[in-house]
Write a protein that holds these residues in place. Structure first.
Motif, PDB file in Angstrom:
ATOM      1  N   ASP A 110       0.825  -1.202   0.000  1.00 19.93           N
ATOM      2  CA  ASP A 110       0.000   0.000   0.000  1.00 19.93           C
ATOM      3  C   ASP A 110       0.867   1.264   0.000  1.00 19.93           C
ATOM      4  O   ASP A 110       0.532   2.257  -0.652  1.00 19.93           O
ATOM      5  N   ASP A 111       1.980   1.226   0.736  1.00 20.05           N
ATOM      6  CA  ASP A 111       2.886   2.377   0.765  1.00 20.05           C
ATOM      7  C   ASP A 111       3.405   2.689  -0.633  1.00 20.05           C
ATOM      8  O   ASP A 111       3.386   3.838  -1.081  1.00 20.05           O
ATOM      9  N   LEU A 112       3.909   1.657  -1.314  1.00 23.98           N
ATOM     10  CA  LEU A 112       4.485   1.889  -2.632  1.00 23.98           C
ATOM     11  C   LEU A 112       3.409   2.264  -3.640  1.00 23.98           C
ATOM     12  O   LEU A 112       3.628   3.141  -4.497  1.00 23.98           O
ATOM     13  N   TRP A 113       2.253   1.649  -3.545  1.00 23.42           N
ATOM     14  CA  TRP A 113       1.163   1.994  -4.456  1.00 23.42           C
ATOM     15  C   TRP A 113       0.773   3.454  -4.291  1.00 23.42           C
ATOM     16  O   TRP A 113       0.560   4.167  -5.277  1.00 23.42           O
ATOM     17  N   ALA A 114       0.706   3.937  -3.057  1.00 28.25           N
ATOM     18  CA  ALA A 114       0.381   5.348  -2.830  1.00 28.25           C
ATOM     19  C   ALA A 114       1.457   6.252  -3.417  1.00 28.25           C
ATOM     20  O   ALA A 114       1.152   7.292  -4.029  1.00 28.25           O
ATOM     21  N   SER A 115       2.726   5.873  -3.268  1.00 20.36           N
ATOM     22  CA  SER A 115       3.816   6.673  -3.838  1.00 20.36           C
ATOM     23  C   SER A 115       3.720   6.710  -5.360  1.00 20.36           C
ATOM     24  O   SER A 115       3.905   7.755  -5.987  1.00 20.36           O
ATOM     25  N   LEU A 116       3.429   5.566  -5.961  1.00 18.32           N
ATOM     26  CA  LEU A 116       3.330   5.500  -7.417  1.00 18.32           C
ATOM     27  C   LEU A 116       2.136   6.286  -7.937  1.00 18.32           C
ATOM     28  O   LEU A 116       2.224   6.953  -8.979  1.00 18.32           O
TER      29      LEU A 116
ATOM     30  N   ARG B 119     -11.306  -6.446  -8.664  1.00 17.01           N
ATOM     31  CA  ARG B 119     -10.723  -6.136  -7.360  1.00 17.01           C
ATOM     32  C   ARG B 119     -10.083  -4.748  -7.378  1.00 17.01           C
ATOM     33  O   ARG B 119      -9.781  -4.206  -8.440  1.00 17.01           O
ATOM     34  N   PRO B 120      -9.855  -4.146  -6.210  1.00 20.40           N
ATOM     35  CA  PRO B 120      -9.251  -2.807  -6.164  1.00 20.40           C
ATOM     36  C   PRO B 120      -7.859  -2.774  -6.794  1.00 20.40           C
ATOM     37  O   PRO B 120      -7.116  -3.764  -6.756  1.00 20.40           O
ATOM     38  N   ALA B 121      -7.516  -1.619  -7.373  1.00 23.13           N
ATOM     39  CA  ALA B 121      -6.238  -1.482  -8.071  1.00 23.13           C
ATOM     40  C   ALA B 121      -5.042  -1.764  -7.162  1.00 23.13           C
ATOM     41  O   ALA B 121      -4.051  -2.358  -7.593  1.00 23.13           O
ATOM     42  N   GLY B 122      -5.128  -1.366  -5.894  1.00 26.14           N
ATOM     43  CA  GLY B 122      -4.024  -1.620  -4.980  1.00 26.14           C
ATOM     44  C   GLY B 122      -3.769  -3.098  -4.780  1.00 26.14           C
ATOM     45  O   GLY B 122      -2.615  -3.536  -4.644  1.00 26.14           O
ATOM     46  N   GLU B 123      -4.829  -3.883  -4.765  1.00 22.50           N
ATOM     47  CA  GLU B 123      -4.693  -5.330  -4.633  1.00 22.50           C
ATOM     48  C   GLU B 123      -4.075  -5.925  -5.892  1.00 22.50           C
ATOM     49  O   GLU B 123      -3.215  -6.821  -5.817  1.00 22.50           O
ATOM     50  N   VAL B 124      -4.495  -5.433  -7.041  1.00 19.26           N
ATOM     51  CA  VAL B 124      -3.900  -5.889  -8.308  1.00 19.26           C
ATOM     52  C   VAL B 124      -2.420  -5.529  -8.354  1.00 19.26           C
ATOM     53  O   VAL B 124      -1.582  -6.344  -8.754  1.00 19.26           O
ATOM     54  N   PHE B 125      -2.102  -4.324  -7.938  1.00 22.56           N
ATOM     55  CA  PHE B 125      -0.697  -3.905  -7.906  1.00 22.56           C
ATOM     56  C   PHE B 125       0.140  -4.860  -7.062  1.00 22.56           C
ATOM     57  O   PHE B 125       1.227  -5.290  -7.486  1.00 22.56           O
ATOM     58  N   ALA B 126      -0.326  -5.190  -5.870  1.00 23.32           N
ATOM     59  CA  ALA B 126       0.432  -6.089  -4.996  1.00 23.32           C
ATOM     60  C   ALA B 126       0.654  -7.444  -5.664  1.00 23.32           C
ATOM     61  O   ALA B 126       1.747  -8.016  -5.590  1.00 23.32           O
ATOM     62  N   ALA B 127      -0.376  -7.952  -6.336  1.00 22.36           N
ATOM     63  CA  ALA B 127      -0.237  -9.243  -7.011  1.00 22.36           C
ATOM     64  C   ALA B 127       0.758  -9.153  -8.170  1.00 22.36           C
ATOM     65  O   ALA B 127       1.554 -10.078  -8.395  1.00 22.36           O
ATOM     66  N   LEU B 128       0.736  -8.061  -8.906  1.00 21.06           N
ATOM     67  CA  LEU B 128       1.695  -7.865  -9.996  1.00 21.06           C
ATOM     68  C   LEU B 128       3.116  -7.800  -9.458  1.00 21.06           C
ATOM     69  O   LEU B 128       4.046  -8.408 -10.021  1.00 21.06           O
ATOM     70  N   ARG B 129       3.312  -7.081  -8.362  1.00 15.69           N
ATOM     71  CA  ARG B 129       4.657  -6.952  -7.802  1.00 15.69           C
ATOM     72  C   ARG B 129       5.153  -8.301  -7.275  1.00 15.69           C
ATOM     73  O   ARG B 129       6.332  -8.643  -7.434  1.00 15.69           O
ATOM     74  N   GLU B 130       4.272  -9.078  -6.669  1.00 14.72           N
ATOM     75  CA  GLU B 130       4.647 -10.424  -6.211  1.00 14.72           C
ATOM     76  C   GLU B 130       5.035 -11.298  -7.392  1.00 14.72           C
ATOM     77  O   GLU B 130       6.001 -12.064  -7.330  1.00 14.72           O
ATOM     78  N   TRP B 131       4.291 -11.211  -8.474  1.00 13.48           N
ATOM     79  CA  TRP B 131       4.598 -11.964  -9.695  1.00 13.48           C
ATOM     80  C   TRP B 131       5.965 -11.560 -10.217  1.00 13.48           C
ATOM     81  O   TRP B 131       6.801 -12.413 -10.544  1.00 13.48           O
ATOM     82  N   LYS B 132       6.220 -10.261 -10.287  1.00 15.47           N
ATOM     83  CA  LYS B 132       7.524  -9.793 -10.759  1.00 15.47           C
ATOM     84  C   LYS B 132       8.648 -10.275  -9.852  1.00 15.47           C
ATOM     85  O   LYS B 132       9.742 -10.603 -10.326  1.00 15.47           O
ATOM     86  N   ASN B 133       8.397 -10.338  -8.536  1.00 10.32           N
ATOM     87  CA  ASN B 133       9.425 -10.839  -7.614  1.00 10.32           C
ATOM     88  C   ASN B 133       9.848 -12.259  -7.967  1.00 10.32           C
ATOM     89  O   ASN B 133      11.014 -12.628  -7.770  1.00 10.32           O
ATOM     90  N   ARG B 134       8.908 -13.047  -8.452  1.00  6.32           N
ATOM     91  CA  ARG B 134       9.198 -14.443  -8.778  1.00  6.32           C
ATOM     92  C   ARG B 134       9.731 -14.628 -10.178  1.00  6.32           C
ATOM     93  O   ARG B 134      10.226 -15.705 -10.524  1.00  6.32           O
TER      94      ARG B 134
END
Length: 255
Positions: free
Chosen positions: A149-155, A239-254
């Motif tokens: 949520d912190d990074l999503w708000a910054s972005l 789903r909310p954009a922040g939730e999608v963002f978190a899932a995208l970032r997790e995917w990129k981590n892998r």
């Protein structure tokens, strides 16, 4: 007179940047990843270093500070929240502070997510943002402290800048970012063109820094988390954009 800006590669994938006020000769380095590369860039331009503007405390952004300060006597501006982790800091800054480089003025934005102390420098008159490791061309930083949520708000804050605003990031990850973006957003024609441009740039010895806010809004999957196509790519339709963002970032981590 417009600001003079010079970006260059240093270390394995860091981007060094100098911004100079031609009216006064004042010149700042954004971070100090590699003192030798920064000195070489200054010598190439015939500039002298007066300031270092630090975005965050990680070693690959601060390890060149001490030799540069010893050589030039430059002022070091660092995030207050970095504490003693930034060597040689002369001025501590946080949200809402202003920093001058000669006649050039920057607003300090706290942009946490990658790390808790991260700040970005917005030179509004020049239309230039130095985003450190918060936003990359076609990507964003890993969340190492704080929350998604912190990074999503910054972005989101960065994405609200004018489309023509230029963004200088702290690393050149564009090719790996492009590969991931194409997986997440394969129907995006603008993204395909941007990925092809990145390949051409590499072949010609260039890199796609700076980017613009408009280009990132159109092609960066992390800024497009509110788009249905990106929600579908992580099976989070509606789903909310922040939730999608978190899932995208997790995917990129892998990835």
């Amino acid at each position: 007179m417009p600001a003079e800006i010079h970006a260059f590669r240093c270390l394995s994938d860091n981007i060094g940047v100098l911004i100079r006020d031609p009216a006064t000769g004042a010149c700042a380095a954004i971070d100090a990843p590699d003192d030798a590369a920064i000195v070489a860039a200054l010598d190439e331009r015939g500039w002298s270093l007066t300031d270092i503007l630090v975005t965050h405390r990680h070693a690959d952004h601060v390890q060149g500070i001490e030799p540069l300060k010893s050589r030039f006597g430059c002022r070091v501006v660092a995030p207050t929240k970095a504490g003693a982790s930034v060597p040689g800091a002369d001025v501590r800054v946080g949200e809402g502070d202003r920093v001058s480089v000669g006649g050039l003025a920057a607003q300090v934005w706290e942009t946490p997510g990658h790390c808790a102390d991260h700040v970005s420098y917005w030179f509004a008159d020049e239309g230039v943002l130095f985003a450190g490791d918060t936003l990359f061309t076609l990507g964003c930083g890993r969340v190492l402290e704080g929350s998604y949520d912190d990074l999503w708000a910054s972005l989101q804050r960065i994405a609200a800048l004018p489309g023509g605003a230029q963004v200088y990031s702290g690393h050149d990850y564009v090719l790996s970012n492009a590969r991931f973006a194409l997986q997440a957003d394969p129907g995006n024609a603008a993204l395909k063109a941007r990925a092809e441009e990145a390949e051409r740039a590499k072949a010609e010895g260039r890199f796609l820094v700076p980017s613009t806010i408009g280009e990132e809004r159109a092609t960066n999957p992390f800024l497009r988390a509110g788009e249905p196509a990106l929600a579908r790519s992580v099976n989070l339709d509606g789903r909310p954009a922040g939730e999608v963002f978190a899932a995208l970032r997790e995917w990129k981590n892998r990835a």
